[in-house]
Design a protein around this motif. Structure first.
Motif, PDB file in Angstrom:
ATOM      1  N   GLN A   6       0.835  -1.294  -0.036  1.00  0.00           N
ATOM      2  CA  GLN A   6       0.099  -0.159  -0.053  1.00  0.00           C
ATOM      3  C   GLN A   6       1.017   1.278  -0.125  1.00  0.00           C
ATOM      4  N   SER A   7       0.429   2.261  -0.824  1.00  0.00           N
ATOM      5  CA  SER A   7       1.088   3.485  -0.810  1.00  0.00           C
ATOM      6  C   SER A   7       0.207   4.557  -0.978  1.00  0.00           C
ATOM      7  N   PRO A   8       0.766   5.572  -0.149  1.00  0.00           N
ATOM      8  CA  PRO A   8       1.702   5.940   0.603  1.00  0.00           C
ATOM      9  C   PRO A   8       1.536   5.407   2.029  1.00  0.00           C
ATOM     10  N   LYS A   9       2.619   5.589   2.823  1.00  0.00           N
ATOM     11  CA  LYS A   9       2.349   5.043   4.335  1.00  0.00           C
ATOM     12  C   LYS A   9       1.506   6.101   5.043  1.00  0.00           C
ATOM     13  N   TYR A  10       1.971   7.360   4.793  1.00  0.00           N
ATOM     14  CA  TYR A  10       1.206   8.664   5.307  1.00  0.00           C
ATOM     15  C   TYR A  10       0.832   9.243   4.320  1.00  0.00           C
ATOM     16  N   LEU A  11      -0.370  10.117   4.504  1.00  0.00           N
ATOM     17  CA  LEU A  11      -0.904  10.998   3.613  1.00  0.00           C
ATOM     18  C   LEU A  11      -1.316  11.931   4.012  1.00  0.00           C
ATOM     19  N   PHE A  12      -1.467  13.424   3.772  1.00  0.00           N
ATOM     20  CA  PHE A  12      -1.880  14.414   4.329  1.00  0.00           C
ATOM     21  C   PHE A  12      -2.635  15.211   3.422  1.00  0.00           C
ATOM     22  N   ARG A  13      -3.774  15.448   3.625  1.00  0.00           N
ATOM     23  CA  ARG A  13      -4.999  16.057   2.731  1.00  0.00           C
ATOM     24  C   ARG A  13      -5.512  17.226   3.420  1.00  0.00           C
ATOM     25  N   LYS A  14      -5.818  18.141   2.505  1.00  0.00           N
ATOM     26  CA  LYS A  14      -6.532  19.503   2.867  1.00  0.00           C
ATOM     27  C   LYS A  14      -8.063  19.165   2.573  1.00  0.00           C
ATOM     28  N   ASP A  97     -13.147 -16.054  -3.611  1.00  0.00           N
ATOM     29  CA  ASP A  97     -13.862 -14.974  -3.356  1.00  0.00           C
ATOM     30  C   ASP A  97     -14.798 -15.047  -2.411  1.00  0.00           C
ATOM     31  N   TYR A  98     -14.847 -15.757  -1.625  1.00  0.00           N
ATOM     32  CA  TYR A  98     -15.753 -15.951  -0.468  1.00  0.00           C
ATOM     33  C   TYR A  98     -15.223 -14.754   0.542  1.00  0.00           C
ATOM     34  N   ARG A  99     -16.325 -14.003   1.039  1.00  0.00           N
ATOM     35  CA  ARG A  99     -16.209 -12.996   1.810  1.00  0.00           C
ATOM     36  C   ARG A  99     -15.856 -13.284   3.204  1.00  0.00           C
ATOM     37  N   ASN A 100     -16.069 -14.726   3.739  1.00  0.00           N
ATOM     38  CA  ASN A 100     -15.764 -14.958   4.916  1.00  0.00           C
ATOM     39  C   ASN A 100     -14.468 -15.830   5.056  1.00  0.00           C
ATOM     40  N   ASP A 101     -13.695 -15.787   3.862  1.00  0.00           N
ATOM     41  CA  ASP A 101     -12.120 -16.555   3.884  1.00  0.00           C
ATOM     42  C   ASP A 101     -11.295 -15.765   4.622  1.00  0.00           C
ATOM     43  N   GLU A 102     -10.246 -16.407   5.000  1.00  0.00           N
ATOM     44  CA  GLU A 102      -9.185 -15.461   5.766  1.00  0.00           C
ATOM     45  C   GLU A 102      -8.592 -14.245   4.827  1.00  0.00           C
ATOM     46  N   GLN A 103      -8.337 -13.535   5.432  1.00  0.00           N
ATOM     47  CA  GLN A 103      -7.681 -12.287   4.559  1.00  0.00           C
ATOM     48  C   GLN A 103      -6.365 -11.833   5.320  1.00  0.00           C
ATOM     49  N   PHE A 104      -5.688 -11.439   4.073  1.00  0.00           N
ATOM     50  CA  PHE A 104      -4.176 -10.947   4.425  1.00  0.00           C
ATOM     51  C   PHE A 104      -4.127  -9.316   4.278  1.00  0.00           C
ATOM     52  N   PHE A 105      -3.471  -8.822   4.902  1.00  0.00           N
ATOM     53  CA  PHE A 105      -3.646  -7.218   5.116  1.00  0.00           C
ATOM     54  C   PHE A 105      -2.255  -6.659   4.500  1.00  0.00           C
ATOM     55  N   GLY A 106      -2.318  -5.558   3.599  1.00  0.00           N
ATOM     56  CA  GLY A 106      -1.232  -4.587   3.203  1.00  0.00           C
ATOM     57  C   GLY A 106      -0.865  -3.834   4.913  1.00  0.00           C
ATOM     58  N   PRO A 107       0.234  -3.186   4.867  1.00  0.00           N
ATOM     59  CA  PRO A 107       0.856  -2.379   5.823  1.00  0.00           C
ATOM     60  C   PRO A 107      -0.045  -1.133   6.279  1.00  0.00           C
ATOM     61  N   GLY A 108      -1.021  -0.857   5.515  1.00  0.00           N
ATOM     62  CA  GLY A 108      -1.917   0.410   5.679  1.00  0.00           C
ATOM     63  C   GLY A 108      -1.281   1.621   5.191  1.00  0.00           C
ATOM     64  N   THR A 109      -2.447   2.656   5.008  1.00  0.00           N
ATOM     65  CA  THR A 109      -2.197   3.841   4.976  1.00  0.00           C
ATOM     66  C   THR A 109      -2.806   5.162   5.948  1.00  0.00           C
ATOM     67  N   ARG A 110      -1.874   5.670   6.471  1.00  0.00           N
ATOM     68  CA  ARG A 110      -2.582   6.665   7.455  1.00  0.00           C
ATOM     69  C   ARG A 110      -2.991   8.033   6.829  1.00  0.00           C
ATOM     70  N   LEU A 111      -4.414   8.089   6.796  1.00  0.00           N
ATOM     71  CA  LEU A 111      -4.816   9.534   6.291  1.00  0.00           C
ATOM     72  C   LEU A 111      -4.940  10.583   7.264  1.00  0.00           C
ATOM     73  N   THR A 112      -4.463  11.688   6.935  1.00  0.00           N
ATOM     74  CA  THR A 112      -4.928  12.836   7.918  1.00  0.00           C
ATOM     75  C   THR A 112      -5.317  13.866   7.213  1.00  0.00           C
TER      76      THR A 112
END
Lengths: 114, 107
Positions: A6-14, A97-112
């Motif tokens: 995932q990118s960016p790791k941090y994001l600032f928005r007006k 494509d089963y929505r209740n199947d185990e999921q693997f996550f990306g590192p995330g984006t923090r939006l401010t």
């Protein structure tokens, strides 16, 4: 190495700006998901896609949009219509494509939003 | 009532202690159950799936009680590195996440 990026790791928005968060996976997973996490709350589903060129709204889709033009990519746009966009955004994928199947996550984006 | 409820903690335990977390869910038709671990400001990572017969992975044991609609996670011989937030996740048409239980293991 296979994984979800995932990118960016941090994001600032007006206020009033649209921003797009990137999510890419090379796991050959069919399904992809976007969640938002706020302090003290569980993850909440924004959008999901079980197949290319198709996606469905989750519980809190208002103010967000997505596309799924390629199997590997599922970008999320946070529009100016989203009233409280400051949060931790997590992209996930699952083998099937089963929505209740185990999921693997990306590192995330923090939006401010400033 | 929340769909998935967890005690938020924090649980503060000494190294070597045994600690147990419970999680209740509201949808009796739920089909899949997981425990995820989330470190501070990081993404959740799958710790283990929870099966009807119960399952164990090293120091971690997960149990499912469908009649009472709860799942549990037992951690034996706690390590400092077990300090994290543990998320209970229940799946039916989609996944429902608990808010997490925070664990701190102290020397």
């Amino acid at each position: 190495d296979g994984g979800i990026t995932q990118s960016p790791k941090y994001l600032f928005r007006k206020e009033g700006q649209n921003v797009t968060l990137s999510c890419e996976q090379n796991l050959n997973h069919d399904a992809m998901y976007w969640y938002r996490q706020d302090p003290g709350q569980g993850l909440r589903l924004i959008y999901y896609s079980q197949i290319v060129n198709d996606f469905q709204k989750g519980d809190i889709a208002e103010g967000y949009s997505v596309s799924r033009e390629k199997k590997e990519s599922f970008p999320l746009t946070v529009t100016s219509a989203q009233k409280n966009p400051t949060a931790f955004y997590l992209c996930a994928s699952s083998v099937r494509d089963y929505r209740n199947d185990e999921q693997f996550f990306g590192p995330g984006t923090r939006l401010t939003v400033l | 009532r929340k769909e998935v409820e967890q005690d938020p903690g924090p649980f503060n335990v000494p190294e070597g202690a045994t600690v147990a977390f419970n999680c209740t869910y509201s949808n009796s038709a739920s089909q899949s159950f997981f425990w995820y671990r989330q470190d501070c400001r990081k993404e959740p990572k799958l710790l283990m799936s929870v099966y009807s017969s119960g399952n164990e992975d090293g120091r971690f044991t997960a149990q499912l009680n469908r009649a009472s609609q709860y799942i549990s996670l037992l951690i034996r011989d706690s390590k400092l590195s077990d300090s994290a937030t543990y998320l209970c996740v229940v799946g039916y048409n989609d996944m429902r996440f608990g808010a997490g239980t925070r664990l701190t293991v102290k020397p």
